[in-house]
Every structure is written in C-alpha cells, then in structure tokens.
Scaffold this motif. Structure first.
Motif, short mmCIF file in Angstrom:
data_model
loop_
_atom_site.label_atom_id
_atom_site.label_comp_id
_atom_site.label_asym_id
_atom_site.label_seq_id
_atom_site.Cartn_x
_atom_site.Cartn_y
_atom_site.Cartn_z
N ALA A 5 92.36 95.76 -26.68
CA ALA A 5 91.61 95.27 -25.51
C ALA A 5 90.88 93.98 -25.85
CB ALA A 5 90.62 96.33 -25.04
N ALA A 6 90.30 93.90 -27.03
CA ALA A 6 89.60 92.68 -27.43
C ALA A 6 90.59 91.53 -27.61
CB ALA A 6 88.83 92.92 -28.72
N ALA A 7 91.72 91.81 -28.25
CA ALA A 7 92.73 90.76 -28.44
C ALA A 7 93.28 90.27 -27.11
CB ALA A 7 93.86 91.30 -29.32
N GLU A 8 93.45 91.18 -26.18
CA GLU A 8 93.95 90.81 -24.85
C GLU A 8 92.97 89.88 -24.14
OE1 GLU A 8 95.16 92.89 -20.61
OE2 GLU A 8 94.24 94.10 -22.17
N ALA A 9 91.70 90.24 -24.14
CA ALA A 9 90.69 89.43 -23.45
C ALA A 9 90.49 88.08 -24.12
CB ALA A 9 89.37 90.19 -23.39
N ILE A 10 90.44 88.06 -25.44
CA ILE A 10 90.23 86.81 -26.17
C ILE A 10 91.42 85.88 -26.02
CG2 ILE A 10 89.99 85.83 -28.49
CD1 ILE A 10 88.27 88.33 -29.15
N ALA A 48 99.35 92.21 -26.81
CA ALA A 48 98.07 92.92 -26.69
C ALA A 48 97.99 93.66 -25.35
CB ALA A 48 96.90 91.95 -26.84
N TYR A 49 98.50 93.03 -24.30
CA TYR A 49 98.53 93.65 -22.97
C TYR A 49 99.37 94.93 -22.98
CZ TYR A 49 99.54 93.95 -17.93
OH TYR A 49 99.69 94.37 -16.64
N LEU A 50 100.55 94.85 -23.57
CA LEU A 50 101.42 96.02 -23.65
C LEU A 50 100.82 97.10 -24.55
CD1 LEU A 50 104.93 94.33 -23.85
CD2 LEU A 50 103.89 95.48 -21.90
N ALA A 51 100.19 96.70 -25.64
CA ALA A 51 99.56 97.67 -26.54
C ALA A 51 98.40 98.37 -25.84
CB ALA A 51 99.08 96.97 -27.80
N THR A 52 97.65 97.64 -25.03
CA THR A 52 96.54 98.24 -24.28
C THR A 52 97.06 99.29 -23.31
OG1 THR A 52 95.24 96.22 -24.45
CG2 THR A 52 94.63 97.75 -22.71
N ALA A 92 91.46 82.18 -24.32
CA ALA A 92 91.94 81.00 -25.05
C ALA A 92 93.04 80.28 -24.27
CB ALA A 92 92.46 81.41 -26.43
N LEU A 93 93.93 81.04 -23.65
CA LEU A 93 95.00 80.42 -22.86
C LEU A 93 94.44 79.69 -21.64
CD1 LEU A 93 97.73 83.21 -22.99
CD2 LEU A 93 97.91 80.91 -23.94
N LEU A 94 93.48 80.29 -20.98
CA LEU A 94 92.90 79.64 -19.80
C LEU A 94 92.08 78.42 -20.16
CD1 LEU A 94 91.92 82.76 -17.68
CD2 LEU A 94 93.85 81.21 -17.34
N ILE A 95 91.34 78.49 -21.26
CA ILE A 95 90.58 77.32 -21.71
C ILE A 95 91.53 76.20 -22.10
CG2 ILE A 95 89.09 76.47 -23.57
CD1 ILE A 95 87.67 79.21 -23.44
N GLY A 139 94.01 90.97 -18.82
CA GLY A 139 92.79 90.34 -19.29
C GLY A 139 91.62 91.28 -19.48
N ILE A 140 91.19 91.94 -18.43
CA ILE A 140 90.00 92.79 -18.53
C ILE A 140 90.31 94.28 -18.38
CG2 ILE A 140 88.45 90.99 -17.71
CD1 ILE A 140 88.43 92.51 -15.00
N GLY A 141 91.56 94.62 -18.17
CA GLY A 141 91.92 96.02 -17.95
C GLY A 141 91.56 96.91 -19.13
N GLY A 142 91.82 96.44 -20.33
CA GLY A 142 91.49 97.24 -21.51
C GLY A 142 90.00 97.47 -21.66
N LEU A 143 89.21 96.46 -21.35
CA LEU A 143 87.76 96.60 -21.44
C LEU A 143 87.25 97.59 -20.38
CD1 LEU A 143 86.86 92.85 -22.00
CD2 LEU A 143 87.05 94.66 -23.72
#
Length: 82
Positions: free
Chosen positions: A8-13, A41-45, A17-20, A67-71
């Motif tokens: 979840a952290a890797a997905e959000a970070i 990370a999305y698939l792992a979440t 980073a991609l959007l920035i 992005g925020i689903g895992g959190l």
C-alpha cells in the motif's frame, strides 16, 4: 498484514512520484521505472487484500481504487486496539 502495508505504501508513493513527474519535468526514466513499480504494487495490494481473512467485501472493493485503495483497506481492517 506487513506485506499489505508495504504494498500500500509503495503504491501510494509510486503514484505520487509519477504524478509529480508528470506535472513538472516529465522525465522518461522516472516514468519507465515508476509505471511498472506502481502497477505491481497495485496488483500486490489487491492480492494481499483478497488473501486477508478479516477483509470484508467492502474492503476488497476499496483495494481496487488506484493510489489510495491500499491505505483505505488498512484503515478498515486494522484491529481496534492498534
């Protein structure tokens, strides 16, 4: 739960980073590295959420939000005392 937290952290970070990168300099190297990292990370979440026995059907659907689903899942299935 530990694997879910890391994913979840890797997905959000990685999404941040991609959007920035998209909003600023748009370096192809960041896109080439960040895209697959975010995807995995999305698939792992999603996979970790489905394998968690305490996850409700609502939590499983929340995992599908990029992005925020895992959190959101972590907030929903965390024990009350933690």
């Amino acid at each position: 739960m530990r694997t879910l937290r890391i994913a979840a952290a890797a997905e959000a970070i990685s999404l941040a980073a991609l959007l920035i990168n998209l909003a600023t300099i748009h370096t192809k190297a960041i896109t080439a590295l960040g895209g697959p990292v975010h995807g995995m990370a999305y698939l792992a979440t999603i996979a970790c959420t489905w394998m968690t026995p305490t996850a409700t059907s609502t939590a499983r659907w929340l995992a599908a939000i990029p992005g925020i689903g895992g959190l959101l899942v972590l907030r929903r299935i965390q024990p009350e005392g933690a």
